[in-house]
Design a protein around this motif. Structure first.
Motif, PDB file in Angstrom:
ATOM      1  N   PHE A  79      61.427  79.543 -61.240  1.00 50.46           N
ATOM      2  CA  PHE A  79      62.381  80.539 -60.745  1.00 50.46           C
ATOM      3  C   PHE A  79      61.782  81.461 -59.677  1.00 50.46           C
ATOM      4  O   PHE A  79      62.380  81.645 -58.618  1.00 50.46           O
ATOM      5  CB  PHE A  79      62.915  81.371 -61.912  1.00 50.46           C
ATOM      6  CG  PHE A  79      63.545  80.542 -62.996  1.00 50.46           C
ATOM      7  CD1 PHE A  79      64.636  79.739 -62.735  1.00 50.46           C
ATOM      8  CD2 PHE A  79      63.031  80.553 -64.289  1.00 50.46           C
ATOM      9  CE1 PHE A  79      65.222  78.964 -63.725  1.00 50.46           C
ATOM     10  CE2 PHE A  79      63.594  79.780 -65.295  1.00 50.46           C
ATOM     11  CZ  PHE A  79      64.699  78.984 -65.008  1.00 50.46           C
ATOM     12  N   GLY A  80      60.622  82.046 -59.961  1.00 48.18           N
ATOM     13  CA  GLY A  80      60.038  83.023 -59.051  1.00 48.18           C
ATOM     14  C   GLY A  80      59.713  82.444 -57.682  1.00 48.18           C
ATOM     15  O   GLY A  80      60.167  82.947 -56.644  1.00 48.18           O
ATOM     16  N   LEU A  81      58.908  81.369 -57.654  1.00 41.48           N
ATOM     17  CA  LEU A  81      58.509  80.780 -56.384  1.00 41.48           C
ATOM     18  C   LEU A  81      59.690  80.173 -55.613  1.00 41.48           C
ATOM     19  O   LEU A  81      59.768  80.330 -54.388  1.00 41.48           O
ATOM     20  CB  LEU A  81      57.409  79.739 -56.607  1.00 41.48           C
ATOM     21  CG  LEU A  81      56.027  80.305 -56.940  1.00 41.48           C
ATOM     22  CD1 LEU A  81      55.042  79.196 -57.256  1.00 41.48           C
ATOM     23  CD2 LEU A  81      55.508  81.151 -55.774  1.00 41.48           C
ATOM     24  N   PRO A  82      60.621  79.462 -56.273  1.00 43.12           N
ATOM     25  CA  PRO A  82      61.782  78.970 -55.514  1.00 43.12           C
ATOM     26  C   PRO A  82      62.579  80.076 -54.839  1.00 43.12           C
ATOM     27  O   PRO A  82      63.010  79.923 -53.687  1.00 43.12           O
ATOM     28  CB  PRO A  82      62.610  78.244 -56.582  1.00 43.12           C
ATOM     29  CG  PRO A  82      61.602  77.765 -57.569  1.00 43.12           C
ATOM     30  CD  PRO A  82      60.580  78.870 -57.628  1.00 43.12           C
ATOM     31  N   VAL A  83      62.773  81.201 -55.528  1.00 37.27           N
ATOM     32  CA  VAL A  83      63.505  82.316 -54.910  1.00 37.27           C
ATOM     33  C   VAL A  83      62.730  82.851 -53.699  1.00 37.27           C
ATOM     34  O   VAL A  83      63.314  83.121 -52.634  1.00 37.27           O
ATOM     35  CB  VAL A  83      63.748  83.437 -55.938  1.00 37.27           C
ATOM     36  CG1 VAL A  83      64.277  84.693 -55.246  1.00 37.27           C
ATOM     37  CG2 VAL A  83      64.725  82.970 -57.005  1.00 37.27           C
ATOM     38  N   LEU A  84      61.412  82.979 -53.844  1.00 37.04           N
ATOM     39  CA  LEU A  84      60.584  83.458 -52.742  1.00 37.04           C
ATOM     40  C   LEU A  84      60.650  82.503 -51.553  1.00 37.04           C
ATOM     41  O   LEU A  84      60.758  82.937 -50.397  1.00 37.04           O
ATOM     42  CB  LEU A  84      59.134  83.622 -53.202  1.00 37.04           C
ATOM     43  CG  LEU A  84      58.118  83.994 -52.115  1.00 37.04           C
ATOM     44  CD1 LEU A  84      58.434  85.360 -51.529  1.00 37.04           C
ATOM     45  CD2 LEU A  84      56.695  83.961 -52.681  1.00 37.04           C
ATOM     46  N   THR A  85      60.593  81.202 -51.833  1.00 33.57           N
ATOM     47  CA  THR A  85      60.598  80.229 -50.740  1.00 33.57           C
ATOM     48  C   THR A  85      61.940  80.207 -50.007  1.00 33.57           C
ATOM     49  O   THR A  85      61.975  79.994 -48.794  1.00 33.57           O
ATOM     50  CB  THR A  85      60.272  78.821 -51.256  1.00 33.57           C
ATOM     51  OG1 THR A  85      61.205  78.453 -52.289  1.00 33.57           O
ATOM     52  CG2 THR A  85      58.868  78.761 -51.822  1.00 33.57           C
ATOM     53  N   ILE A  86      63.031  80.416 -50.733  1.00 37.78           N
ATOM     54  CA  ILE A  86      64.341  80.471 -50.071  1.00 37.78           C
ATOM     55  C   ILE A  86      64.398  81.679 -49.133  1.00 37.78           C
ATOM     56  O   ILE A  86      64.858  81.577 -47.985  1.00 37.78           O
ATOM     57  CB  ILE A  86      65.471  80.538 -51.111  1.00 37.78           C
ATOM     58  CG1 ILE A  86      65.561  79.221 -51.892  1.00 37.78           C
ATOM     59  CG2 ILE A  86      66.810  80.830 -50.434  1.00 37.78           C
ATOM     60  CD1 ILE A  86      66.534  79.255 -53.049  1.00 37.78           C
ATOM     61  N   ALA A  87      63.909  82.835 -49.602  1.00 39.28           N
ATOM     62  CA  ALA A  87      63.889  84.032 -48.764  1.00 39.28           C
ATOM     63  C   ALA A  87      62.997  83.824 -47.541  1.00 39.28           C
ATOM     64  O   ALA A  87      63.357  84.213 -46.416  1.00 39.28           O
ATOM     65  CB  ALA A  87      63.413  85.233 -49.577  1.00 39.28           C
ATOM     66  N   ALA A  88      61.842  83.200 -47.750  1.00 40.89           N
ATOM     67  CA  ALA A  88      60.928  82.947 -46.634  1.00 40.89           C
ATOM     68  C   ALA A  88      61.529  81.959 -45.649  1.00 40.89           C
ATOM     69  O   ALA A  88      61.320  82.068 -44.432  1.00 40.89           O
ATOM     70  CB  ALA A  88      59.591  82.427 -47.157  1.00 40.89           C
ATOM     71  N   TRP A  89      62.266  80.987 -46.157  1.00 34.73           N
ATOM     72  CA  TRP A  89      62.917  79.999 -45.291  1.00 34.73           C
ATOM     73  C   TRP A  89      63.966  80.680 -44.403  1.00 34.73           C
ATOM     74  O   TRP A  89      64.101  80.357 -43.223  1.00 34.73           O
ATOM     75  CB  TRP A  89      63.559  78.919 -46.146  1.00 34.73           C
ATOM     76  CG  TRP A  89      64.248  77.834 -45.375  1.00 34.73           C
ATOM     77  CD1 TRP A  89      65.581  77.733 -45.099  1.00 34.73           C
ATOM     78  CD2 TRP A  89      63.637  76.678 -44.795  1.00 34.73           C
ATOM     79  NE1 TRP A  89      65.843  76.593 -44.375  1.00 34.73           N
ATOM     80  CE2 TRP A  89      64.667  75.925 -44.175  1.00 34.73           C
ATOM     81  CE3 TRP A  89      62.325  76.204 -44.734  1.00 34.73           C
ATOM     82  CZ2 TRP A  89      64.420  74.727 -43.508  1.00 34.73           C
ATOM     83  CZ3 TRP A  89      62.079  75.001 -44.072  1.00 34.73           C
ATOM     84  CH2 TRP A  89      63.111  74.279 -43.477  1.00 34.73           C
ATOM     85  N   ILE A  90      64.694  81.620 -44.968  1.00 38.23           N
ATOM     86  CA  ILE A  90      65.771  82.290 -44.224  1.00 38.23           C
ATOM     87  C   ILE A  90      65.212  83.283 -43.213  1.00 38.23           C
ATOM     88  O   ILE A  90      65.630  83.302 -42.048  1.00 38.23           O
ATOM     89  CB  ILE A  90      66.737  83.001 -45.190  1.00 38.23           C
ATOM     90  CG1 ILE A  90      67.446  81.982 -46.092  1.00 38.23           C
ATOM     91  CG2 ILE A  90      67.774  83.812 -44.407  1.00 38.23           C
ATOM     92  CD1 ILE A  90      68.289  82.619 -47.184  1.00 38.23           C
ATOM     93  N   PHE A  91      64.258  84.092 -43.640  1.00 43.50           N
ATOM     94  CA  PHE A  91      63.828  85.225 -42.813  1.00 43.50           C
ATOM     95  C   PHE A  91      62.458  85.043 -42.158  1.00 43.50           C
ATOM     96  O   PHE A  91      62.098  85.833 -41.284  1.00 43.50           O
ATOM     97  CB  PHE A  91      63.800  86.501 -43.665  1.00 43.50           C
ATOM     98  CG  PHE A  91      65.121  86.838 -44.286  1.00 43.50           C
ATOM     99  CD1 PHE A  91      66.178  87.285 -43.499  1.00 43.50           C
ATOM    100  CD2 PHE A  91      65.327  86.699 -45.657  1.00 43.50           C
ATOM    101  CE1 PHE A  91      67.406  87.590 -44.064  1.00 43.50           C
ATOM    102  CE2 PHE A  91      66.548  87.014 -46.240  1.00 43.50           C
ATOM    103  CZ  PHE A  91      67.590  87.454 -45.432  1.00 43.50           C
ATOM    104  N   GLY A  92      61.697  84.033 -42.561  1.00 47.17           N
ATOM    105  CA  GLY A  92      60.357  83.861 -42.006  1.00 47.17           C
ATOM    106  C   GLY A  92      60.382  83.583 -40.512  1.00 47.17           C
ATOM    107  O   GLY A  92      61.176  82.760 -40.044  1.00 47.17           O
ATOM    108  N   PRO A  93      59.520  84.233 -39.736  1.00 48.96           N
ATOM    109  CA  PRO A  93      59.512  84.049 -38.279  1.00 48.96           C
ATOM    110  C   PRO A  93      58.896  82.712 -37.872  1.00 48.96           C
ATOM    111  O   PRO A  93      58.018  82.185 -38.551  1.00 48.96           O
ATOM    112  CB  PRO A  93      58.652  85.218 -37.790  1.00 48.96           C
ATOM    113  CG  PRO A  93      57.724  85.482 -38.937  1.00 48.96           C
ATOM    114  CD  PRO A  93      58.520  85.220 -40.174  1.00 48.96           C
ATOM    115  N   GLY A  94      59.397  82.155 -36.768  1.00 49.53           N
ATOM    116  CA  GLY A  94      58.771  80.972 -36.181  1.00 49.53           C
ATOM    117  C   GLY A  94      59.178  79.648 -36.787  1.00 49.53           C
ATOM    118  O   GLY A  94      58.442  78.673 -36.647  1.00 49.53           O
ATOM    119  N   ARG A  95      60.346  79.583 -37.453  1.00 49.96           N
ATOM    120  CA  ARG A  95      60.778  78.313 -38.045  1.00 49.96           C
ATOM    121  C   ARG A  95      61.815  77.627 -37.158  1.00 49.96           C
ATOM    122  O   ARG A  95      62.897  78.144 -36.953  1.00 49.96           O
ATOM    123  CB  ARG A  95      61.386  78.531 -39.431  1.00 49.96           C
ATOM    124  CG  ARG A  95      62.022  77.252 -39.987  1.00 49.96           C
ATOM    125  CD  ARG A  95      62.845  77.481 -41.218  1.00 49.96           C
ATOM    126  NE  ARG A  95      63.705  78.629 -41.202  1.00 49.96           N
ATOM    127  CZ  ARG A  95      64.831  78.723 -40.480  1.00 49.96           C
ATOM    128  NH1 ARG A  95      65.202  77.733 -39.678  1.00 49.96           N
ATOM    129  NH2 ARG A  95      65.571  79.815 -40.536  1.00 49.96           N
TER     130      ARG A  95
END
Length: 242
Positions: A116-132
């Motif tokens: 649960f924790g890491l999947p939620v973090l990865t979704i947020a990083a996928w949406i807002f992470g710079p340079g993707r």
């Protein structure tokens, strides 16, 4: 610190958290003295999170060196994140079904982090992470390849050792081949759905413009960098002429 440097730190922190959770889950399972604990590496969740750790470390190093993720890294992230997010959804479904059947499930903190924790973090990083850059639709078959191969191998292995990591792969625990096929198709549909969601998000919410991606997948300078580079070259030329 630049946004990409901060993002690299987030990726390294996610990798470290995943490693800590995997180690804790390993020893927690071994302490249970059950065959499930002895088959720690047989779980799709464990295998996908090991892949996630490797990708997070690689992505962190790339973020320190380049302003934009290369295409190949976005491709790999799409595939691996689809696995880890789907594993979390399936785990949540299994917990829900266990509750309906009155079967108690003891879940350590490491399982909560991994599912649960890491999947939620990865979704947020996928949406807002710079340079993707945008992800590509043709990755969906590659997302499905791993669970198909893993499932076939797991069923073959289970026939010899009499144990399966998930009940729906054991024909003795389902009503028949029909329920097995239906459950398997639903699981694959979830994998495809998660991958489609990630790809769709990447196209709707780009964190790097298309003009910043060269045909070879490398990043191009921003317009500001182009203009400053041109001005520098012009000044240098005028100085030489003088």
């Amino acid at each position: 610190m630049t946004a990409r440097t901060w993002f690299a730190a987030v990726r390294f922190a996610a990798a470290a958290t995943c490693i800590a959770a995997l180690v804790h889950r390993l020893f927690w399972g071994l302490g249970s003295q059950t065959i499930a604990g002895q088959n720690f590496f047989a779980y799709l969740t464990i295998q996908s999170n090991i892949a996630f750790t490797a990708v997070a470390i690689t992505a962190g190093l790339v973020a320190l060196r380049r302003p934009v993720d290369p295409r190949w890294l976005t491709d790999i992230r799409t595939i691996v994140l689809s696995w880890t997010i789907t594993a979390g959804l399936v785990f949540a479904l299994l917990m829900w079904q266990a509750g309906l059947r009155g079967i108690p499930m003891t879940v350590p903190w490491s399982d909560v982090v991994l599912h649960f924790g890491l999947p939620v973090l990865t979704i947020a990083a996928w949406i807002f992470g710079p340079g993707r850059p945008k992800a590509r639709w043709w990755l969906i078959p590659w997302v499905l390849l791993f669970p198909v191969v893993w499932g076939l191998f797991t069923m073959w292995r289970g026939a010899f050792i009499g144990w399966y990591p998930y009940y729906f792969l054991d024909l003795r625990q389902v009503s028949g081949i029909g329920e097995f096929l239906l459950t398997s198709l639903i699981a694959l549909a979830v994998f495809a759905g998660v991958a489609s969601g990630l790809i769709g998000i990447s196209k709707v919410h780009q964190t790097v413009p298309d003009e910043r991606i060269a045909p070879d997948g490398r990043s191009r300078p921003s317009p500001d960098q182009d203009s400053s580079a041109g001005a520098s070259a012009k000044n240098a030329s005028e100085s030489t002429a003088a």
